[in-house]
Design a protein around this motif. Sequence first.
Motif, PDB file in Angstrom:
ATOM      1  N   TYR A  97     -16.721   8.062   2.918  1.00 29.53           N
ATOM      2  CA  TYR A  97     -16.582   9.521   3.119  1.00 29.53           C
ATOM      3  C   TYR A  97     -17.922  10.256   3.028  1.00 29.53           C
ATOM      4  CZ  TYR A  97     -11.602   8.581   2.604  1.00 29.53           C
ATOM      5  OH  TYR A  97     -10.327   8.095   2.782  1.00 29.53           O
ATOM      6  N   LYS A 138     -11.492  -1.701   4.793  1.00 29.93           N
ATOM      7  CA  LYS A 138     -10.517  -2.324   3.890  1.00 29.93           C
ATOM      8  C   LYS A 138     -10.682  -3.843   3.933  1.00 29.93           C
ATOM      9  CE  LYS A 138      -6.248  -0.600   3.665  1.00 29.93           C
ATOM     10  NZ  LYS A 138      -4.795  -0.395   3.918  1.00 29.93           N
ATOM     11  N   GLY A 197       0.623  12.355   4.041  1.00 30.17           N
ATOM     12  CA  GLY A 197       0.523  11.007   3.482  1.00 30.17           C
ATOM     13  C   GLY A 197      -0.792  10.315   3.749  1.00 30.17           C
ATOM     14  N   ALA A 198      -0.845   9.531   4.802  1.00 25.74           N
ATOM     15  CA  ALA A 198      -2.030   8.691   5.015  1.00 25.74           C
ATOM     16  C   ALA A 198      -3.259   9.523   5.321  1.00 25.74           C
ATOM     17  CB  ALA A 198      -1.777   7.732   6.158  1.00 25.74           C
ATOM     18  N   GLY A 199      -4.375   9.084   4.784  1.00 25.11           N
ATOM     19  CA  GLY A 199      -5.625   9.779   5.006  1.00 25.11           C
ATOM     20  C   GLY A 199      -6.295   9.309   6.269  1.00 25.11           C
ATOM     21  N   THR A 251      -0.024   4.362   0.190  1.00 21.53           N
ATOM     22  CA  THR A 251      -0.452   5.368   1.176  1.00 21.53           C
ATOM     23  C   THR A 251       0.175   5.055   2.529  1.00 21.53           C
ATOM     24  OG1 THR A 251      -2.446   4.032   1.366  1.00 21.53           O
ATOM     25  CG2 THR A 251      -2.611   6.057   0.099  1.00 21.53           C
ATOM     26  N   LEU A 252       0.124   3.788   2.898  1.00 23.82           N
ATOM     27  CA  LEU A 252       0.709   3.403   4.187  1.00 23.82           C
ATOM     28  C   LEU A 252       2.234   3.498   4.131  1.00 23.82           C
ATOM     29  CD1 LEU A 252      -1.560   0.368   5.230  1.00 23.82           C
ATOM     30  CD2 LEU A 252      -1.719   2.751   5.955  1.00 23.82           C
ATOM     31  N   ASN A 302     -11.752   8.960  -2.822  1.00 27.82           N
ATOM     32  CA  ASN A 302     -10.334   8.988  -2.478  1.00 27.82           C
ATOM     33  C   ASN A 302      -9.637   8.468  -3.721  1.00 27.82           C
ATOM     34  OD1 ASN A 302      -7.779   8.632  -1.475  1.00 27.82           O
ATOM     35  ND2 ASN A 302      -8.302   7.069   0.025  1.00 27.82           N
ATOM     36  N   LYS A 337     -13.474   7.145   9.254  1.00 28.25           N
ATOM     37  CA  LYS A 337     -13.344   8.544   8.826  1.00 28.25           C
ATOM     38  C   LYS A 337     -14.379   9.418   9.527  1.00 28.25           C
ATOM     39  CE  LYS A 337     -10.703   6.491   5.796  1.00 28.25           C
ATOM     40  NZ  LYS A 337      -9.293   6.566   5.545  1.00 28.25           N
ATOM     41  N   TYR A 373      -8.869  15.037   0.822  1.00 29.29           N
ATOM     42  CA  TYR A 373      -7.676  14.963  -0.002  1.00 29.29           C
ATOM     43  C   TYR A 373      -7.650  16.084  -1.022  1.00 29.29           C
ATOM     44  CZ  TYR A 373      -7.886  10.275   1.911  1.00 29.29           C
ATOM     45  OH  TYR A 373      -7.975   9.210   2.772  1.00 29.29           O
ATOM     46  N   ARG A 430      -1.118  13.371  -4.182  1.00 26.26           N
ATOM     47  CA  ARG A 430      -2.219  13.534  -3.224  1.00 26.26           C
ATOM     48  C   ARG A 430      -1.700  14.065  -1.898  1.00 26.26           C
ATOM     49  NH1 ARG A 430      -5.392   8.730  -0.227  1.00 26.26           N
ATOM     50  NH2 ARG A 430      -3.706   9.159   1.246  1.00 26.26           N
ATOM     51  N   SER A 434       0.841  -1.201   0.000  1.00 27.35           N
ATOM     52  CA  SER A 434       0.000   0.000   0.000  1.00 27.35           C
ATOM     53  C   SER A 434       0.875   1.250   0.000  1.00 27.35           C
ATOM     54  CB  SER A 434      -0.908  -0.005   1.238  1.00 27.35           C
ATOM     55  OG  SER A 434      -1.448   1.290   1.415  1.00 27.35           O
ATOM     56  N   TRP A 458      -8.525   4.523  -5.329  1.00 27.73           N
ATOM     57  CA  TRP A 458      -7.804   4.273  -4.083  1.00 27.73           C
ATOM     58  C   TRP A 458      -6.945   3.017  -4.278  1.00 27.73           C
ATOM     59  CZ3 TRP A 458      -9.558   0.891   0.374  1.00 27.73           C
ATOM     60  CH2 TRP A 458      -8.649   0.982   1.441  1.00 27.73           C
TER      61      TRP A 458
HETATM   62  N1  GLU Z   1      -7.311   5.112   3.215  1.00 31.49           N
HETATM   63  C1  GLU Z   1      -6.324   5.963   3.758  1.00 31.49           C
HETATM   64  C2  GLU Z   1      -5.481   6.515   2.631  1.00 31.49           C
HETATM   65  O1  GLU Z   1      -5.807   6.370   1.495  1.00 31.49           O
HETATM   66  C3  GLU Z   1      -5.533   5.307   4.834  1.00 31.49           C
HETATM   67  C4  GLU Z   1      -4.359   4.455   4.431  1.00 31.49           C
HETATM   68  C5  GLU Z   1      -4.796   3.177   3.818  1.00 31.49           C
HETATM   69  O2  GLU Z   1      -5.505   2.425   4.489  1.00 31.49           O
HETATM   70  O3  GLU Z   1      -4.436   2.956   2.681  1.00 31.49           O
HETATM   71  O4  GLU Z   1      -4.490   7.136   2.879  1.00 31.49           O
END
Ligand code: GLU
Length: 399
Positions: A206, A101, A38-40, A17-18, A175, A239, A328, A377, A15, A125
């Motif tokens: 969201y 997720k 970074g992470a949402g 984002t992580l 996202n 969220k 975002y 992003r 991932s 995403w």
């Molecule tokens: N969904 C959020 C993001 O896109 C959190 C991180 C993840 O779970 O991917 O940043």
Amino acid sequence: MSSTYARRIREVQPSATLAVDAKAKAMQAQGIDVVGFGAGEPDFNTPQHIVQAGVGALTTGDTRYGAKRGNELKEAIAAKLKRENGLEYGAEQIVVSSGAKHSLYNIYQVLVDEGDEVIIPAPYWVSYLEQARLAGGTPVILETTEESGFKIGPAQLEAAITPKSKLFIFNSPSNPTGAVYTPDEIRALAAVIEKHNLVTISDEIYEHLIYGEIEHLSMGSLSKKLLEELVITVNGVSKTFAMTGWRIGYAAGPKPIVAAIRKLQSHATSDPAAFCQAGACEALKNRRMSDEAVMSMREEFDERRKHIVQRLNALKGVSILEPLGAFYAFANVSGVFGRELGGVKIQSAMDFTNVALDKARVAVVPGEAFGSPRHVRLSYATSRELIDKGLDRLAELLG
Ligand code: GLU
Ligand code: PMP
């Protein structure tokens, strides 16, 4: 000799984002002052009344399999879906998992076979794509641009449907783009879905973070057939209630699909943590306190949104379509391509991301991870001070 690792994991990317978030945090741990976009995840703490419900569950012995409040949570989710979304699901049509997720992962695993096509609008995403691959599916990407507001239309969806189409992933608010589909746009897509019997995930995580006039509409509420046969609604508490670390998400949908997910989950994780279910139950049932918290978080996000959009548009070579939902900012950095920044020639969003982190100590997520190599992003779920600090640094970098 066969490879040590299974093909399903060899072909998947971690991932992004992580990964960005982890890298920024690792640099911070070394004493480097990184501003992380970074992470949402909301930077707010979980509202106190929810925390207390979780603590209460632990101190009163809700520490076993099958949370004491598990059924109450499903009833609370059913009531919420009816009240807020016009979706009539019985508690038996709801399955609670360890984050949305996980709910999405389960759906892919029970529906997608090797070679099945999964239709995913881009920018997407990150996990939508990799979870499709993990299930052996073939992602079919529908491209969008700023001109279409990063939204697909019914003709585009219909043209992508083949005899191998298995699943369509719909996400509004989106996202990473912050795009929000209007009710009419959703109705038009729903008509195509119904005509072709295309099973659809509607990821509505969201839904409470919409700024401006557009009202959220749940795809599954549009007809009996969509509700009973085609749409799986995915949502969670992460969220809306600033509960990302509690890991509670859910899927609601056609009975046979939900039964299949339960079967899968019974062999994998079983039910999510009992005290976390108690917290989620409180979040959904104590509406007066939760609504207040949600409203004040949304107002703050909206202020930050306006501010970051204005500051991003002022950067040389950067432009952004105003995001109307989620948290975002999806900035187009292609105007920087070809320039040299901090001694590096920028040719992609990935180059931009690397230079922003190495030279300006600002962490953003490269658009490549979302199927959009011209963008980066920034999550604005962070304080206004940090937004300004990060944007000052980018302004200096870009000149
Ligand atoms: N969904 C959020 C993001 O896109 C959190 C991180 C993840 O779970 O991917 O940043
Ligand atoms: N869907 C979307 C679009 C997301 O951005 C996220 C964020 N992580 C999720 C689902 C999953 O959220 P969670 O697992 O925290 O419930």
